[in-house]
Design an enzyme around this catalytic site. Structure first.
Site, PDB file in Angstrom:
ATOM      1  N   ARG A 106      34.163   9.755  36.794  1.00  0.00           N
ATOM      2  CA  ARG A 106      35.359   9.891  36.408  1.00  0.00           C
ATOM      3  C   ARG A 106      35.785   8.952  37.061  1.00  0.00           C
ATOM      4  NH1 ARG A 106      37.137  15.850  37.824  1.00  0.00           N
ATOM      5  NH2 ARG A 106      36.104  16.327  35.910  1.00  0.00           N
ATOM      6  N   LYS A 109      41.686  21.318  44.713  1.00  0.00           N
ATOM      7  CA  LYS A 109      42.056  19.846  44.189  1.00  0.00           C
ATOM      8  C   LYS A 109      43.677  19.874  44.262  1.00  0.00           C
ATOM      9  CE  LYS A 109      39.606  21.229  40.830  1.00  0.00           C
ATOM     10  NZ  LYS A 109      38.990  21.596  39.741  1.00  0.00           N
ATOM     11  N   CYS A 139      37.762  21.911  25.872  1.00  0.00           N
ATOM     12  CA  CYS A 139      36.431  21.253  27.701  1.00  0.00           C
ATOM     13  C   CYS A 139      35.683  20.649  26.835  1.00  0.00           C
ATOM     14  CB  CYS A 139      37.028  21.862  28.636  1.00  0.00           C
ATOM     15  SG  CYS A 139      35.637  23.586  28.190  1.00  0.00           S
ATOM     16  N   CYS A 165      28.311  19.997  31.911  1.00  0.00           N
ATOM     17  CA  CYS A 165      29.280  21.215  32.294  1.00  0.00           C
ATOM     18  C   CYS A 165      28.078  22.459  32.992  1.00  0.00           C
ATOM     19  CB  CYS A 165      30.278  22.112  31.663  1.00  0.00           C
ATOM     20  SG  CYS A 165      30.733  22.415  33.052  1.00  0.00           S
ATOM     21  N   CYS A 200      34.654  28.429  29.911  1.00  0.00           N
ATOM     22  CA  CYS A 200      34.471  29.294  31.375  1.00  0.00           C
ATOM     23  C   CYS A 200      36.161  29.859  31.419  1.00  0.00           C
ATOM     24  CB  CYS A 200      33.974  28.975  32.706  1.00  0.00           C
ATOM     25  SG  CYS A 200      34.491  27.360  33.229  1.00  0.00           S
ATOM     26  N   CYS A 238      39.834  23.637  31.945  1.00  0.00           N
ATOM     27  CA  CYS A 238      40.133  22.098  31.586  1.00  0.00           C
ATOM     28  C   CYS A 238      40.342  21.948  30.417  1.00  0.00           C
ATOM     29  CB  CYS A 238      38.560  21.949  31.526  1.00  0.00           C
ATOM     30  SG  CYS A 238      37.367  22.341  33.545  1.00  0.00           S
TER      31      CYS A 238
HETATM   32 FE1  SRM Z   1      38.275  20.489  35.099  1.00  0.00          FE
HETATM   33  C1  SRM Z   1      35.864  21.877  36.944  1.00  0.00           C
HETATM   34  C2  SRM Z   1      35.550  19.093  32.883  1.00  0.00           C
HETATM   35  C3  SRM Z   1      40.300  18.744  33.503  1.00  0.00           C
HETATM   36  C4  SRM Z   1      40.424  23.482  36.386  1.00  0.00           C
HETATM   37  N1  SRM Z   1      36.203  20.383  35.439  1.00  0.00           N
HETATM   38  C5  SRM Z   1      34.710  20.772  35.844  1.00  0.00           C
HETATM   39  C6  SRM Z   1      33.790  20.044  36.090  1.00  0.00           C
HETATM   40  C7  SRM Z   1      33.571  18.484  36.868  1.00  0.00           C
HETATM   41  C8  SRM Z   1      32.639  21.155  36.267  1.00  0.00           C
HETATM   42  C9  SRM Z   1      32.089  21.404  37.555  1.00  0.00           C
HETATM   43  O1  SRM Z   1      32.568  21.441  38.544  1.00  0.00           O
HETATM   44  O2  SRM Z   1      31.242  21.316  38.014  1.00  0.00           O
HETATM   45  C10 SRM Z   1      33.557  19.801  34.258  1.00  0.00           C
HETATM   46  C11 SRM Z   1      32.632  18.478  34.210  1.00  0.00           C
HETATM   47  C12 SRM Z   1      32.053  18.897  32.743  1.00  0.00           C
HETATM   48  C13 SRM Z   1      31.888  17.447  31.908  1.00  0.00           C
HETATM   49  O3  SRM Z   1      30.295  17.666  32.077  1.00  0.00           O
HETATM   50  O4  SRM Z   1      32.189  16.878  31.903  1.00  0.00           O
HETATM   51  C14 SRM Z   1      35.251  19.552  34.504  1.00  0.00           C
HETATM   52  N2  SRM Z   1      38.592  18.977  33.447  1.00  0.00           N
HETATM   53  C15 SRM Z   1      37.043  18.979  33.047  1.00  0.00           C
HETATM   54  C16 SRM Z   1      37.776  17.842  32.399  1.00  0.00           C
HETATM   55  C17 SRM Z   1      36.344  16.709  31.819  1.00  0.00           C
HETATM   56  C18 SRM Z   1      37.805  18.364  30.447  1.00  0.00           C
HETATM   57  C19 SRM Z   1      38.567  18.076  29.510  1.00  0.00           C
HETATM   58  O5  SRM Z   1      37.379  18.036  28.877  1.00  0.00           O
HETATM   59  O6  SRM Z   1      38.411  16.719  29.307  1.00  0.00           O
HETATM   60  C20 SRM Z   1      39.204  17.536  32.416  1.00  0.00           C
HETATM   61  C21 SRM Z   1      38.201  15.950  33.074  1.00  0.00           C
HETATM   62  C22 SRM Z   1      40.380  15.953  33.968  1.00  0.00           C
HETATM   63  C23 SRM Z   1      40.370  14.581  34.872  1.00  0.00           C
HETATM   64  O7  SRM Z   1      40.093  13.639  34.394  1.00  0.00           O
HETATM   65  O8  SRM Z   1      40.739  14.098  35.487  1.00  0.00           O
HETATM   66  C24 SRM Z   1      38.962  18.547  33.353  1.00  0.00           C
HETATM   67  N3  SRM Z   1      40.256  21.013  34.606  1.00  0.00           N
HETATM   68  C25 SRM Z   1      40.969  20.295  33.862  1.00  0.00           C
HETATM   69  C26 SRM Z   1      42.009  20.832  34.246  1.00  0.00           C
HETATM   70  C27 SRM Z   1      43.259  20.677  33.309  1.00  0.00           C
HETATM   71  C28 SRM Z   1      44.217  19.735  33.876  1.00  0.00           C
HETATM   72  O9  SRM Z   1      44.009  19.326  34.585  1.00  0.00           O
HETATM   73  O10 SRM Z   1      45.104  19.199  33.210  1.00  0.00           O
HETATM   74  C29 SRM Z   1      42.179  22.495  34.800  1.00  0.00           C
HETATM   75  C30 SRM Z   1      42.867  23.349  34.901  1.00  0.00           C
HETATM   76  C31 SRM Z   1      44.690  22.460  35.250  1.00  0.00           C
HETATM   77  C32 SRM Z   1      44.071  23.383  37.092  1.00  0.00           C
HETATM   78  O11 SRM Z   1      43.449  22.220  37.278  1.00  0.00           O
HETATM   79  O12 SRM Z   1      43.827  24.544  37.758  1.00  0.00           O
HETATM   80  C33 SRM Z   1      40.611  22.148  35.570  1.00  0.00           C
HETATM   81  N4  SRM Z   1      37.837  21.946  36.590  1.00  0.00           N
HETATM   82  C34 SRM Z   1      38.556  22.701  37.020  1.00  0.00           C
HETATM   83  C35 SRM Z   1      38.451  23.840  37.589  1.00  0.00           C
HETATM   84  C36 SRM Z   1      39.390  24.830  38.187  1.00  0.00           C
HETATM   85  C37 SRM Z   1      39.707  24.851  39.528  1.00  0.00           C
HETATM   86  C38 SRM Z   1      40.940  26.321  40.278  1.00  0.00           C
HETATM   87  O13 SRM Z   1      41.634  25.766  40.314  1.00  0.00           O
HETATM   88  O14 SRM Z   1      39.715  27.232  40.313  1.00  0.00           O
HETATM   89  C39 SRM Z   1      36.984  24.003  37.442  1.00  0.00           C
HETATM   90  C40 SRM Z   1      36.233  24.266  38.926  1.00  0.00           C
HETATM   91  C41 SRM Z   1      35.907  24.112  39.925  1.00  0.00           C
HETATM   92  O15 SRM Z   1      36.647  22.970  40.682  1.00  0.00           O
HETATM   93  O16 SRM Z   1      35.872  24.772  41.266  1.00  0.00           O
HETATM   94  C42 SRM Z   1      36.509  22.416  37.212  1.00  0.00           C
HETATM   95 FE1  SF4 Z   2      33.484  22.966  31.828  1.00  0.00          FE
HETATM   96 FE2  SF4 Z   2      34.601  25.558  32.406  1.00  0.00          FE
HETATM   97 FE3  SF4 Z   2      35.177  22.985  32.691  1.00  0.00          FE
HETATM   98 FE4  SF4 Z   2      34.885  23.903  30.161  1.00  0.00          FE
HETATM   99  S1  SF4 Z   2      36.941  25.328  31.380  1.00  0.00           S
HETATM  100  S2  SF4 Z   2      34.351  21.882  31.304  1.00  0.00           S
HETATM  101  S3  SF4 Z   2      33.883  24.623  30.421  1.00  0.00           S
HETATM  102  S4  SF4 Z   2      34.402  24.262  33.845  1.00  0.00           S
END
Ligand code: SRM
Ligand code: SF4
Length: 570
Positions: free
Chosen positions: A82, A214, A434, A440, A479, A483
């Site tokens: 990323r 984060k 997402c 993922c 899930c 995201c």
């Molecule tokens: Fe996310 C984890 C993809 C925005 C909350 N996110 C992941 C991971 C890295 C899975 C992992 O931990 O192994 C996913 C990778 C999937 C893949 O194959 O690409 C993933 N997140 C994404 C992306 C690519 C979704 C998309 O379709 O665009 C976004 C990348 C953003 C970036 O460029 O940095 C993405 N993730 C978000 C958002 C939305 C936002 O920030 O506006 C959220 C919700 C907002 C928040 O943080 O509350 C989000 N991602 C999470 C979480 C839950 C965090 C938590 O508070 O518990 C995880 C899991 C974790 O961190 O344990 C996670």
């Molecule tokens: Fe993966 Fe869940 Fe984030 Fe979708 S919402 S990219 S399934 S961690």
């Protein structure tokens, strides 16, 4: 002032990630050794976590897992990268090299625009990792702190239509990103073969064990809430006078993730702390981050984000601490209003007479699809475009800064390559998913691959009730991590199991209200039937221009979530 690591109030042991960070020697761990180990495509458990701080995730293709296991092969391990791109701005020259790397060096050949204004490469195998970082470096890019327990990519309202204000807001997004960036030389040493300096590392802002979890920051220009401020730990809402930035309203403690079956986790909208003048921006950003650094829960990662710290210590205590650390008193929040979150598609002329073209990129996936070679199209545009590209937090792309003289040639290219399609419905433009399967590891249900057909079914329902020109903010996540920001949608589908989703309803158009659980663990057909009947009554009984989410709240189909920490589950 609190000491660097404060355990949570229960005095529980620190989580294992804290040990890992402490022992990592400022994020180096043994990543360099792992990179040389050709026997496996993966990393040791500690390095598996540590590479995230450098913007990489270890993954494998879940579609291929069973087949490979049958053939007694280890999963096809690879890396997702990323990039760090504050405000989502990238030049055409940079894009061409990024495009080439994706085509020639990754397993999937695609570029994925994310919900946080950057791009990801999926499918980078170990031998390509260092060349990839060196390429980014040559292009003036990096992937530092795009994941891990740090401040992530800083977002900024993407459409530069109010050009002067946008330039100022964007400059602040960059400054905040730089100010809060890790200062360790680990990235340079490990991935760029940088010289090892004989001076001790220091992390004056993040601390030697970085943040408890984060941390996400935005800069936004109302009335567009296109960065979804309520998903973020810290947001700066631009306040301007006569088109010039004077300061920011500061919002703290938004976040969307939850864990099924654990009611101590919940999505939460951010709290207004008040207004600050522009010169205090970095002081306040640093004070919020260090307060969360010192007060955040380092025992339980599920309760570690700023939103939980605010609830545990109290908003007033947190805000007072930030004021003391920054030496700045918050003034009353200045008036502002968000009216929407969508991107402004099509050609728009900025006040500087330059044209900006926002393109709809379905699910942010840039690849040559049969009959729709959009990846080639974007690179053809990059070859002639002299302005820049801007990635939006809705996974779309803006070709920004086009002079009148170049408008028609770019318009012909976008049409030739299927990048501009006048038939795309408002509903499709207002829907988002997402990544989920196959990359993922946390996905419970499909999202990106499921959304296009699901939208078609919603379009059919809207047309059936004469609402073909209307739209509903619809978002799907595979899930409950959120995201795709389903927990700020009017209709949110959150994956439960393959083919099953929890249905959330009642968010608002501007992204200021969390939706409520309406139906659990439903099949797609059940969800379509529910939505058919609710959209029918919306068509029949809505007030003039009333949005779907507001209609559901007014007619008491769902109760509004007013105070998520207390009323999300009841
Ligand atoms: Fe996310 C984890 C993809 C925005 C909350 N996110 C992941 C991971 C890295 C899975 C992992 O931990 O192994 C996913 C990778 C999937 C893949 O194959 O690409 C993933 N997140 C994404 C992306 C690519 C979704 C998309 O379709 O665009 C976004 C990348 C953003 C970036 O460029 O940095 C993405 N993730 C978000 C958002 C939305 C936002 O920030 O506006 C959220 C919700 C907002 C928040 O943080 O509350 C989000 N991602 C999470 C979480 C839950 C965090 C938590 O508070 O518990 C995880 C899991 C974790 O961190 O344990 C996670
Ligand atoms: Fe993966 Fe869940 Fe984030 Fe979708 S919402 S990219 S399934 S961690």
């Amino acid at each position: 002032m609190a000491k660097e690591i404060t355990n949570n109030e229960d005095k529980l042991p620190l989580s294992d990630n804290e040990r890992m960070k402490r022992e990592s020697n400022y994020l180096r761990g043994t990543i360099a050794e792992d990179l040389k180990d050709g026997l496996t495509g993966g990393f040791t458990p500690d390095n598996f976590q540590l590479i995230r701080f450098h913007g990489m995730y270890q993954q494998d293709d879940r579609d291929l897992r069973a087949e490979r296991a049958e053939e007694k092969l280890e999963p096809l391990i690879n890396i997702m990268l990323r990039c760090r791109l504050p405000g989502g701005i990238i030049s055409p020259q940079q894009w061409l090299k990024i495009d080439k790397f994706a085509s020639e060096e990754t397993l999937y050949g695609s570029i994925r625009l994310t919900t946080r204004q950057t791009f990801q490469f999926h499918g980078v195998v170990k031998p390509k990792i260092k060349p990839m970082h060196k390429l980014l470096h040559r292009l003036g890019l990096d992937s530092i702190a795009t994941a891990g327990d740090v401040n992530r990519n800083v977002l900024c309202t993407s459409n530069p239509v109010e050009s002067e204000l946008h330039v100022q807001a964007y400059e602040w997004a960059k400054k905040i990103s730089e100010h809060l960036l890790p200062k360790t030389r680990a990235y340079a040493e490990v991935f760029l073969d940088g010289e090892k300096l004989d001076i001790p590392d220091k992390e004056p802002v993040l601390g030697s064990t970085y943040l408890p979890r984060k941390f996400k920051t935005t800069v936004v220009i109302p009335p567009q809430n296109d960065v979804d401020v309520h998903a973020n730990d810290l947001s700066f809402i631009a306040i301007a006078k006569n088109g010039k930035l004077t300061g920011f309203n500061v919002l703290v403690g938004g976040g969307l993730a939850m864990t099924y079956g654990d009611t101590s986790t919940y999505p939460r909208t951010a709290t207004e702390f008040g207004y600050i003048t522009v010169e205090n921006t970095l002081k306040v950003a640093e004070a919020v981050v260090t307060t969360q650094r010192d007060w955040g829960n380092r025992s339980n990662r599920k309760n570690a984000k700023t939103k939980y710290t605010l609830e545990r210590v109290g908003v007033n205590a947190f805000k007072t601490e930030v004021e003391a650390r920054a030496g700045v008193k918050f003034k009353p929040t200045r008036s502002y209003k968000f009216t929407g979150r969508g991107d402004r598609f099509g050609w728009i002329k900025g006040i500087d007479d330059q044209w900006h073209l926002t393109l709809f990129i379905e699910n942010g996936r840039i690849l040559d699809f049969p009959g729709k070679p959009i990846k080639t199209g974007i690179s053809e545009i990059a070859k002639i475009h002299k302005g820049d590209f801007r990635l939006t937090a809705n996974q779309n792309l803006i070709i920004a800064g086009v002079p009148e003289s170049k408008k028609s040639s770019i318009d012909s290219l976008v049409r030739k390559y299927g990048l501009l399609d006048d038939k795309i419905s408002e509903q499709r433009k207002n829907s988002m998913a997402c990544v989920a399967f196959p990359t993922c590891p946390l996905a419970m249900a499909e999202a990106e691959r499921f959304l296009p057909d699901f939208i078609s079914s919603i379009e059919e329902i809207l047309n059936k009730y004469g609402l073909g020109n209307d739209s509903i903010i619809l978002r799907v996540t595979g899930c409950p991590n959120g995201c795709g920001r389903a927990m700020l949608a009017e209709i949110g589908l959150v994956g439960k199991a393959v083919g099953r989703y929890n249905l959330y309803l009642g968010g608002d158009r501007a992204g200021t209200r969390i939706p409520r659980l309406y139906k659990e663990n439903s099949t797609v057909e059940e969800i379509q039937n529910i939505l058919d009947s609710l959209i029918q009554s919306w068509a029949e009984k809505r007030l003039k221009n009333e949005d779907f989410g507001d209609f559901l709240i007014r007619t008491e189909v769902v109760r509004p979530v007013k105070d998520p920490a207390r009323d999300f589950y009841i």
